[in-house]
Design a protein around this motif. Structure first.
Motif, PDB file in Angstrom:
ATOM      1  N   SER A  56       0.767  -1.065   0.159  1.00 59.03           N
ATOM      2  CA  SER A  56      -0.082  -0.020  -0.074  1.00 59.03           C
ATOM      3  C   SER A  56       0.805   1.287  -0.003  1.00 59.03           C
ATOM      4  O   SER A  56       1.525   1.386   0.999  1.00 59.03           O
ATOM      5  CB  SER A  56      -0.880  -0.093   1.164  1.00 59.03           C
ATOM      6  OG  SER A  56      -1.483   1.158   1.374  1.00 59.03           O
ATOM      7  N   SER A  57       0.816   2.068  -0.964  1.00 57.43           N
ATOM      8  CA  SER A  57       1.335   3.469  -1.144  1.00 57.43           C
ATOM      9  C   SER A  57       1.182   4.294   0.064  1.00 57.43           C
ATOM     10  O   SER A  57       1.870   4.790   0.661  1.00 57.43           O
ATOM     11  CB  SER A  57       1.203   4.050  -2.526  1.00 57.43           C
ATOM     12  OG  SER A  57      -0.183   4.365  -2.769  1.00 57.43           O
ATOM     13  N   ALA A  58      -0.242   4.330   0.639  1.00 55.86           N
ATOM     14  CA  ALA A  58      -0.751   4.964   1.607  1.00 55.86           C
ATOM     15  C   ALA A  58      -0.003   4.773   3.200  1.00 55.86           C
ATOM     16  O   ALA A  58       0.433   5.331   3.674  1.00 55.86           O
ATOM     17  CB  ALA A  58      -2.227   5.006   1.766  1.00 55.86           C
ATOM     18  N   ASP A  59      -0.024   3.341   3.039  1.00 59.31           N
ATOM     19  CA  ASP A  59       0.673   2.845   4.184  1.00 59.31           C
ATOM     20  C   ASP A  59       2.329   3.029   4.343  1.00 59.31           C
ATOM     21  O   ASP A  59       2.866   3.479   5.379  1.00 59.31           O
ATOM     22  CB  ASP A  59       0.507   1.204   4.337  1.00 59.31           C
ATOM     23  CG  ASP A  59      -0.906   0.742   4.699  1.00 59.31           C
ATOM     24  OD1 ASP A  59      -1.427   1.650   5.135  1.00 59.31           O
ATOM     25  OD2 ASP A  59      -1.050  -0.195   4.816  1.00 59.31           O
ATOM     26  N   ILE A  60       2.879   3.340   3.229  1.00 58.48           N
ATOM     27  CA  ILE A  60       4.171   3.610   3.175  1.00 58.48           C
ATOM     28  C   ILE A  60       4.322   5.104   3.422  1.00 58.48           C
ATOM     29  O   ILE A  60       5.371   5.229   4.290  1.00 58.48           O
ATOM     30  CB  ILE A  60       4.828   3.130   1.661  1.00 58.48           C
ATOM     31  CG1 ILE A  60       4.745   1.687   1.390  1.00 58.48           C
ATOM     32  CG2 ILE A  60       6.376   3.752   1.533  1.00 58.48           C
ATOM     33  CD1 ILE A  60       4.997   1.562  -0.181  1.00 58.48           C
ATOM     34  N   GLU A  61       3.650   5.883   2.989  1.00 59.73           N
ATOM     35  CA  GLU A  61       3.620   7.226   3.188  1.00 59.73           C
ATOM     36  C   GLU A  61       3.541   7.465   4.623  1.00 59.73           C
ATOM     37  O   GLU A  61       4.191   8.523   5.194  1.00 59.73           O
ATOM     38  CB  GLU A  61       2.565   7.890   2.263  1.00 59.73           C
ATOM     39  CG  GLU A  61       2.986   8.214   0.877  1.00 59.73           C
ATOM     40  CD  GLU A  61       1.667   9.120   0.412  1.00 59.73           C
ATOM     41  OE1 GLU A  61       1.578  10.104   0.814  1.00 59.73           O
ATOM     42  OE2 GLU A  61       1.378   8.835  -0.974  1.00 59.73           O
ATOM     43  N   ARG A  62       2.360   6.877   5.197  1.00 61.09           N
ATOM     44  CA  ARG A  62       2.357   7.215   6.718  1.00 61.09           C
ATOM     45  C   ARG A  62       3.748   6.456   7.612  1.00 61.09           C
ATOM     46  O   ARG A  62       4.005   7.408   8.601  1.00 61.09           O
ATOM     47  CB  ARG A  62       1.295   6.325   7.280  1.00 61.09           C
ATOM     48  CG  ARG A  62      -0.144   7.114   6.894  1.00 61.09           C
ATOM     49  CD  ARG A  62      -1.270   6.386   7.592  1.00 61.09           C
ATOM     50  NE  ARG A  62      -1.694   5.250   7.083  1.00 61.09           N
ATOM     51  CZ  ARG A  62      -2.599   4.744   6.177  1.00 61.09           C
ATOM     52  NH1 ARG A  62      -3.172   5.900   5.448  1.00 61.09           N
ATOM     53  NH2 ARG A  62      -2.719   3.535   5.562  1.00 61.09           N
ATOM     54  N   SER A  63       4.236   5.671   7.217  1.00 60.22           N
ATOM     55  CA  SER A  63       5.632   5.136   7.824  1.00 60.22           C
ATOM     56  C   SER A  63       6.521   5.933   7.587  1.00 60.22           C
ATOM     57  O   SER A  63       7.512   6.125   8.787  1.00 60.22           O
ATOM     58  CB  SER A  63       5.876   3.653   7.322  1.00 60.22           C
ATOM     59  OG  SER A  63       4.649   2.644   7.764  1.00 60.22           O
ATOM     60  N   ALA A  65       6.491   9.348   6.852  1.00 63.91           N
ATOM     61  CA  ALA A  65       6.177  10.569   7.095  1.00 63.91           C
ATOM     62  C   ALA A  65       7.264  11.326   8.022  1.00 63.91           C
ATOM     63  O   ALA A  65       7.536  10.664   9.178  1.00 63.91           O
ATOM     64  CB  ALA A  65       4.788  10.702   7.635  1.00 63.91           C
ATOM     65  N   GLY A  66       7.722  12.286   7.744  1.00 70.21           N
ATOM     66  CA  GLY A  66       8.775  12.990   8.633  1.00 70.21           C
ATOM     67  C   GLY A  66      10.175  12.540   8.377  1.00 70.21           C
ATOM     68  O   GLY A  66      11.212  13.188   9.003  1.00 70.21           O
ATOM     69  N   LEU A  67      10.304  11.485   7.678  1.00 72.17           N
ATOM     70  CA  LEU A  67      11.784  11.165   7.182  1.00 72.17           C
ATOM     71  C   LEU A  67      12.058  11.488   5.713  1.00 72.17           C
ATOM     72  O   LEU A  67      11.118  11.670   4.907  1.00 72.17           O
ATOM     73  CB  LEU A  67      11.749   9.666   7.373  1.00 72.17           C
ATOM     74  CG  LEU A  67      11.745   9.027   8.733  1.00 72.17           C
ATOM     75  CD1 LEU A  67      11.314   7.326   8.656  1.00 72.17           C
ATOM     76  CD2 LEU A  67      13.033   9.332   9.700  1.00 72.17           C
ATOM     77  N   SER A  68      13.332  11.781   5.458  1.00 68.99           N
ATOM     78  CA  SER A  68      13.765  11.705   4.226  1.00 68.99           C
ATOM     79  C   SER A  68      15.141  11.079   3.887  1.00 68.99           C
ATOM     80  O   SER A  68      16.024  10.959   5.093  1.00 68.99           O
ATOM     81  CB  SER A  68      14.075  13.393   4.002  1.00 68.99           C
ATOM     82  OG  SER A  68      15.228  13.859   4.582  1.00 68.99           O
TER      83      SER A  68
END
Length: 339
Positions: A56-63, A65-68
């Protein structure tokens, strides 16, 4: 400040060695794992773990978030499955979801390295045994695994090549041939068979094989991070072509087992064995190493590949031919109680 790198597939064979090299270089290492992932070879306290659901791309984004991240190496994937549809679900959609999430999150990723496979090309020059497979050749994979890798590459080449803001996504694709080395389990099966005094070969036509030691793959990964051409695709091998017996002969020598029964069977026998293995896997729910995909891989006669772009663009120099890599591999198997 050290560079931050995200590595998927780090609990697998190749990914674990990528982690070790990133740590050796002083990078801030983030490793994507699942709850069920084994961390047997990821014990260094400097490793940062993060759970990612590549489904899930949405799940990846949530995990994330705040990291680069400065760099991403995508080594996650499956090489055998009970259900062939899982190749597409894991290898293709997993790659698409990860890249979509990274693009949506923004950031300034310097390079995204995707570890694909020479299997994404299939038997391009099957009837031309002395001709090398080249990155410019048409891809015609004949396995579900190879098709899933090809489709992942095509998504990177087309759909996901731009973030929608005019910025090209800085990806590089690596296509290794047969990868072997410590911790690898498929070639290990051959070593176990030879230790039991049996060497099994398939087909009567000459077979032209290529190999690459895992640490040369790791070398190529970091060269790609530093020097890879955006959108570039690079083949990986040790630069040599071997006969079908070379690998088993070296295993035989290193294992020192003495008398060896060599069995050569026709391709049709392999077809029967892999057919049975495929159905046993479906009945037990456990993917067999001898399956329909394996049949097509093992029957292919020409695995020659052109690594000139890899050498010229990346400065890649293979350090391990089979004569050096096989003894190191067998030594590791023995030291760790595998053999």
């Amino acid at each position: 400040m050290s560079s931050r790198i995200l590595i998927t597939g780090a609990t697998g064979f190749i990914g674990g060695f990528i982690v070790e090299e990133a740590l050796r270089r002083g990078m801030e290492v983030w490793v994507a794992v699942r709850k069920s992932s084994s961390r047997r070879f990821l014990t260094d306290t400097r490793i940062n773990f993060i759970e990612l659901n590549l489904g899930s791309s949405a799940d990846i984004e949530r995990s994330l978030a705040g990291l680069s991240f400065d760099y991403v190496v995508h080594a996650a994937g499956v090489t055998k499955c009970v259900d062939s549809a899982d190749f597409y679900r894991v290898n293709t959609l997993g790659t698409i979801n990860l890249v979509k999430a990274l693009l949506h999150l923004g950031g300034n990723i310097r390079r995204f390295v995707y570890i694909s496979s020479l299997s994404s090309y299939g038997p391009v020059h099957e009837d031309e045994p002395l001709r090398e497979i080249k990155p410019s050749d048409p891809q015609c994979p004949d396995t579900a695994y190879g098709r899933s890798k090809m489709e992942s590459e095509r998504c990177l080449n087309t759909i996901l090549g731009d973030d929608g803001k005019g910025n090209t996504f800085p990806y590089v694709i690596l296509c290794p041939t047969g990868v072997y080395g410590p911790r690898e389990r498929d070639y290990f099966m051959m070593a176990k068979s030879i230790r039991s005094h049996v060497d099994f070969a398939v087909g009567y036509r000459p077979q032209h094989l290529t190999f690459v030691y895992v640490l040369d793959v790791v070398q190529a990964v970091f060269l790609a991070l530093e020097r890879g051409r955006n959108g570039g695709r690079y083949f990986l091998s040790d630069g040599n072509v071997y006969s079908s017996r070379t690998f088993s002969d070296l295993l035989h020598r290193e294992l020192g087992v003495g008398l060896l029964l060599r069995i050569k069977a026709p391709i049709c026998f392999l077809r029967v064995v892999t057919f049975v293995g495929e159905h046993v896997g479906r009945l037990t729910g456990k993917a067999s190493a001898l399956n329909n995909d394996k049949f097509h891989i093992m029957k292919q006669r020409n695995w020659r590949c052109d690594i000139s772009d890899t050498i010229n663009d990346l400065g890649y120099v293979p350090h391990y031919d089979l004569g050096r890599g096989v003894p190191l591999t067998v030594s590791w198997y023995k030291e760790h109680g595998w053999l």
